[in-house]
Design a protein around this motif. Structure first.
Motif, PDB file in Angstrom:
ATOM      1  N   VAL A  72       0.861  -1.183   0.000  1.00 45.35           N
ATOM      2  CA  VAL A  72       0.000   0.000   0.000  1.00 45.35           C
ATOM      3  C   VAL A  72       0.896   1.231   0.000  1.00 45.35           C
ATOM      4  O   VAL A  72       1.588   1.510   0.980  1.00 45.35           O
ATOM      5  N   GLY A  73       0.911   1.960  -1.101  1.00 48.08           N
ATOM      6  CA  GLY A  73       1.733   3.153  -1.219  1.00 48.08           C
ATOM      7  C   GLY A  73       2.967   2.906  -2.066  1.00 48.08           C
ATOM      8  O   GLY A  73       3.613   1.857  -1.963  1.00 48.08           O
ATOM      9  N   ILE A  95      -0.585  -0.686  -4.720  1.00 55.48           N
ATOM     10  CA  ILE A  95      -1.742   0.204  -4.862  1.00 55.48           C
ATOM     11  C   ILE A  95      -1.341   1.571  -4.313  1.00 55.48           C
ATOM     12  O   ILE A  95      -1.054   1.715  -3.122  1.00 55.48           O
ATOM     13  N   GLU A  96      -1.320   2.563  -5.190  1.00 51.75           N
ATOM     14  CA  GLU A  96      -0.890   3.915  -4.838  1.00 51.75           C
ATOM     15  C   GLU A  96      -1.999   4.903  -5.164  1.00 51.75           C
ATOM     16  O   GLU A  96      -2.614   4.844  -6.225  1.00 51.75           O
ATOM     17  N   ARG A  97      -2.256   5.818  -4.233  1.00 49.11           N
ATOM     18  CA  ARG A  97      -3.353   6.778  -4.390  1.00 49.11           C
ATOM     19  C   ARG A  97      -3.176   7.659  -5.612  1.00 49.11           C
ATOM     20  O   ARG A  97      -4.133   7.959  -6.319  1.00 49.11           O
ATOM     21  N   ASP A  98      -1.944   8.100  -5.879  1.00 50.64           N
ATOM     22  CA  ASP A  98      -1.703   9.036  -6.981  1.00 50.64           C
ATOM     23  C   ASP A  98      -0.368   8.693  -7.637  1.00 50.64           C
ATOM     24  O   ASP A  98       0.686   8.867  -7.037  1.00 50.64           O
ATOM     25  N   THR A 190      -7.176   4.083  -4.100  1.00 53.62           N
ATOM     26  CA  THR A 190      -7.119   4.501  -2.700  1.00 53.62           C
ATOM     27  C   THR A 190      -7.552   3.351  -1.817  1.00 53.62           C
ATOM     28  O   THR A 190      -8.699   2.889  -1.907  1.00 53.62           O
ATOM     29  N   VAL A 191      -6.639   2.864  -0.989  1.00 51.90           N
ATOM     30  CA  VAL A 191      -6.975   1.782  -0.062  1.00 51.90           C
ATOM     31  C   VAL A 191      -7.823   2.351   1.071  1.00 51.90           C
ATOM     32  O   VAL A 191      -7.411   3.295   1.751  1.00 51.90           O
ATOM     33  N   THR A 192      -8.997   1.778   1.253  1.00 49.28           N
ATOM     34  CA  THR A 192      -9.919   2.288   2.272  1.00 49.28           C
ATOM     35  C   THR A 192      -9.828   1.518   3.587  1.00 49.28           C
ATOM     36  O   THR A 192     -10.129   2.059   4.649  1.00 49.28           O
ATOM     37  N   ALA A 193      -9.437   0.251   3.510  1.00 47.35           N
ATOM     38  CA  ALA A 193      -9.365  -0.560   4.732  1.00 47.35           C
ATOM     39  C   ALA A 193      -8.622  -1.859   4.468  1.00 47.35           C
ATOM     40  O   ALA A 193      -8.550  -2.334   3.333  1.00 47.35           O
ATOM     41  N   LEU A 194      -8.045  -2.385   5.542  1.00 50.18           N
ATOM     42  CA  LEU A 194      -7.568  -3.763   5.528  1.00 50.18           C
ATOM     43  C   LEU A 194      -8.756  -4.658   5.826  1.00 50.18           C
ATOM     44  O   LEU A 194      -9.673  -4.268   6.550  1.00 50.18           O
ATOM     45  N   LEU A 220       0.433 -11.611   2.464  1.00 49.62           N
ATOM     46  CA  LEU A 220       1.133 -10.579   3.223  1.00 49.62           C
ATOM     47  C   LEU A 220       0.819  -9.209   2.647  1.00 49.62           C
ATOM     48  O   LEU A 220       0.943  -8.992   1.434  1.00 49.62           O
ATOM     49  N   THR A 221       0.388  -8.296   3.498  1.00 45.94           N
ATOM     50  CA  THR A 221       0.121  -6.906   3.110  1.00 45.94           C
ATOM     51  C   THR A 221       1.092  -6.007   3.861  1.00 45.94           C
ATOM     52  O   THR A 221       1.186  -6.072   5.090  1.00 45.94           O
ATOM     53  N   ILE A 222       1.829  -5.177   3.117  1.00 51.85           N
ATOM     54  CA  ILE A 222       2.796  -4.262   3.727  1.00 51.85           C
ATOM     55  C   ILE A 222       2.335  -2.830   3.487  1.00 51.85           C
ATOM     56  O   ILE A 222       2.189  -2.404   2.336  1.00 51.85           O
ATOM     57  N   VAL A 223       2.079  -2.111   4.550  1.00 50.04           N
ATOM     58  CA  VAL A 223       1.526  -0.757   4.482  1.00 50.04           C
ATOM     59  C   VAL A 223       2.661   0.253   4.505  1.00 50.04           C
ATOM     60  O   VAL A 223       3.416   0.336   5.480  1.00 50.04           O
ATOM     61  N   CYS A 224       2.795   1.007   3.410  1.00 52.30           N
ATOM     62  CA  CYS A 224       3.848   2.039   3.285  1.00 52.30           C
ATOM     63  C   CYS A 224       3.209   3.337   2.812  1.00 52.30           C
ATOM     64  O   CYS A 224       3.719   3.980   1.884  1.00 52.30           O
ATOM     65  N   ASP A 225       2.083   3.726   3.394  1.00 52.10           N
ATOM     66  CA  ASP A 225       1.324   4.861   2.864  1.00 52.10           C
ATOM     67  C   ASP A 225       1.674   6.195   3.516  1.00 52.10           C
ATOM     68  O   ASP A 225       0.885   7.141   3.486  1.00 52.10           O
ATOM     69  N   GLY A 226       2.874   6.300   4.099  1.00 50.26           N
ATOM     70  CA  GLY A 226       3.402   7.598   4.496  1.00 50.26           C
ATOM     71  C   GLY A 226       2.971   8.102   5.853  1.00 50.26           C
ATOM     72  O   GLY A 226       2.249   7.450   6.605  1.00 50.26           O
ATOM     73  N   GLY A 227       3.420   9.323   6.137  1.00 53.69           N
ATOM     74  CA  GLY A 227       3.198   9.934   7.442  1.00 53.69           C
ATOM     75  C   GLY A 227       1.758  10.217   7.775  1.00 53.69           C
ATOM     76  O   GLY A 227       1.409  10.386   8.940  1.00 53.69           O
ATOM     77  N   PHE A 228       0.893  10.290   6.761  1.00 54.61           N
ATOM     78  CA  PHE A 228      -0.532  10.551   6.999  1.00 54.61           C
ATOM     79  C   PHE A 228      -1.350   9.271   6.881  1.00 54.61           C
ATOM     80  O   PHE A 228      -2.524   9.301   6.537  1.00 54.61           O
ATOM     81  N   SER A 229      -0.730   8.145   7.155  1.00 56.22           N
ATOM     82  CA  SER A 229      -1.372   6.833   7.006  1.00 56.22           C
ATOM     83  C   SER A 229      -2.699   6.756   7.746  1.00 56.22           C
ATOM     84  O   SER A 229      -2.805   7.154   8.905  1.00 56.22           O
ATOM     85  N   ASN A 230      -3.705   6.219   7.044  1.00 53.74           N
ATOM     86  CA  ASN A 230      -4.999   6.001   7.703  1.00 53.74           C
ATOM     87  C   ASN A 230      -5.173   4.532   8.087  1.00 53.74           C
ATOM     88  O   ASN A 230      -6.252   4.127   8.512  1.00 53.74           O
TER      89      ASN A 230
END
Length: 531
Positions: A72-73, A95-98, A190-194, A220-230
């Motif tokens: 993610v990211g 999966i990247e938002r932008d 945009t990933v909305t939820a795990l 395996l899911t690795i979350v790398c969506d930055g400092g504003f991670s939801n």
């Protein structure tokens, strides 16, 4: 006689059938690993957007077996990780938002230690062709004096140095390189939820640009969506602090006094950074303590920069600073700090700024992220697959320990240097501030040791403690000479106490045992799952 011939025919037929079956099993293509070319997905960079080739838009390696990993990211951490895992043969869905080129005011200075990690990951060419500038040290400005502190690069090859660049260009190069691998699928959404089943993360829910909702599954899911991670709250216990904000500008055609150096002005109330991001541009970051900033919209920020900040900017590039302020292209961002407090969750992992942040003054964030990717890659490389989520989760607990000495050293240094370099009304703190600058200018093991920490070339906790306390003792020693009066003794005691108040709470938040004595943590010795 007839019976013997029938038996011979039947026996011969049986033997030939068995041999044929064995040959079929040996020679058949392995669909799980080797895919026909028309099932591969290729990407190209088109107008700064990572896009799928239109003829293969919906085909991918996962269409046969599904991805091994969802990332993610696709920032620095996500893109570097995608390329690393893809190179190791993993099927990766990013999966990247932008996917357009990012435009940030930080993440533009890669320390030499980070560049070495880039080499280790096979990504060093991502700083080529983007007008990146080599950085070989820092120049510190205080009270009209310049102190030069070079990186200790003598033992390394000539190409090893820091690099400063446009963050977006660097990220696009890494995205492009990851997307060129046939087993890496890059998708904008945009990933909305795990989503979980029986306490195990099975994948993500996400929306594409056209609003359609999708689900992607992987072991395996690795979350790398930055400092504003939801998404971080379900995977860690975040304790985010915002010590200050950056006000960012780009100075054009500005010549810095010391070429190929980062420039740090120890101003009041906090430092100002200048460093080249291309052959014609210099990034300026003005640190403003706290979370409240003068308004850009009503002109308060312009007034603040011209009246409060500009008089403290060195005369060599003050005119360029004032000229840029007058043009009005001013941007701001919050500076966050968050120690890594993981909540191990089967099927998922956090990485990058979503997991761990430190003050960006020392430019250590990318070094930590790339170092973490090297640690993670080495851990999971022997694993055939990730389907035993419980065993994998237990095994990956060692990741949190193995990363600690490097990551915590860089984090502690960043947060403590910010406090030391900021102005204070306390006399002892101001003496410590001046002592830190003079210590970096001593030369020998003092400068090389401290700069080896700052550059990420030798991020050892013991070295950090030594140099931080040596700097404090150096400040006290100068204070007590030639005669240690009672007042000087008192100020010296306050200086040592102040240094301890800065350093030890940060170390406590990072974890004393994991940082200094990782060998005593049982999780360090987790064995790989056996399938």
């Amino acid at each position: 006689m007839v019976l013997m011939i029938d038996q011979f025919i039947v026996g011969t037929f049986f033997v030939i059938s068995l041999i044929g079956l064995l040959l079929l099993l040996i020679l058949r293509p392995n669909k799980m690993r080797k895919l026909p070319k028309n099932n591969r997905k290729y990407y190209k960079i088109d107008n700064d957007v990572v896009m799928a080739s239109p003829n293969n838009r919906h085909s991918s390696p996962e269409s046969v077996a599904g991805p091994d990993v969802i990332i993610v990211g696709a920032g620095v951490a996500g893109a570097a990780l995608a390329h690393t895992l893809g190179t190791d043969g993993r099927r990766v869905h990013v999966i990247e938002r932008d996917m357009t080129q990012p435009d940030r005011i930080v993440g533009e200075l890669l320390q030499p230690g980070g560049y070495l990690k880039l080499i280790e990951l096979g990504l060093e060419d991502c700083v080529e062709g983007i007008d990146a500038q080599p950085v070989v040290g820092y120049a510190l400005f205080k009270n009209g004096k310049i102190t030069k502190s070079p990186y200790p690069l003598g033992k390394f090859q000539a190409n090893v140095a820091g690099r400063s660049f446009h963050n977006g260009r660097f990220i696009q190069r890494m995205r492009e390189k990851a997307a060129s691998l046939p087993n890496v699928r890059m998708e904008e959404g945009t990933v909305t939820a795990l989503f979980e089943e029986n306490g195990i993360v099975k994948g993500v829910h996400y929306k594409t640009k056209d609003g359609q909702e999708h689900k992607s599954c992987a072991p395996l899911t690795i979350v790398c969506d930055g400092g504003f991670s939801n998404l971080r709250r379900s995977l860690c216990n975040p304790k985010v602090e915002i010590p200050s904000c950056f006000v960012g500008m780009v100075l054009e055609n500005c010549q810095l006094p010391v070429p190929n150096h980062g420039h740090v002005v120890l101003a009041d109330p906090s430092p100002i950074l200048f460093y080249p991001i291309s052959s014609t541009e210099v990034r300026c970051l003005v640190d403003v303590p706290g979370q409240k900033l003068p308004s850009v919209a009503n002109g308060e920020m312009t007034k603040y920069l011209k009246t409060k900040v500009a008089p403290q900017v060195p005369i060599e590039f003050r005119d360029a600073f004032i000229s840029t302020v007058g043009k009005g292209n001013i941007r701001t961002m919050t500076n966050k700090s968050m120690p890594a407090v993981p909540k191990p969750t089967p099927g998922a992992l956090l990485l990058g700024d979503a997991f761990n942040m430190r003050h960006p003054l020392t430019g250590g964030g990318m070094t930590v992220a790339l170092s973490d990717i090297v640690v993670l890659r080495n851990l999971i490389k022997p694993l055939h697959d990730f389907h035993d989520a419980a065993s994998l989760n237990k095994y990956l607990e060692s990741f949190y320990i193995l990363r600690k000495p490097v990551a915590s050293t860089i984090n502690t240094l960043a947060n403590s240097v910010y406090q030391v370099f900021s102005a204070s009304s306390d006399e002892a703190r101001e003496i410590m501030r001046q002592a830190s600058v003079d210590y970096l200018g001593l030369g020998g093991i003092y400068t090389s040791g401290a700069m080896a920490l700052l550059s990420g070339l030798n991020p050892r906790p013991s070295s950090l403690i030594f140099h931080f306390l040596a700097m404090a003792v150096f400040g006290v020693g100068r204070l007590l000479l030639p005669f240690p009066s009672p007042k000087r003794l008192w100020i010296g005691a306050k200086l040592i106490w102040g240094a301890s108040e800065i350093l030890f709470p940060i170390i406590k938040a990072e974890g004393v045992r994991q940082m200094f004595f990782p060998a005593t943590v049982p999780a360090l010795y987790r064995a790989p799952p056996v399938y």
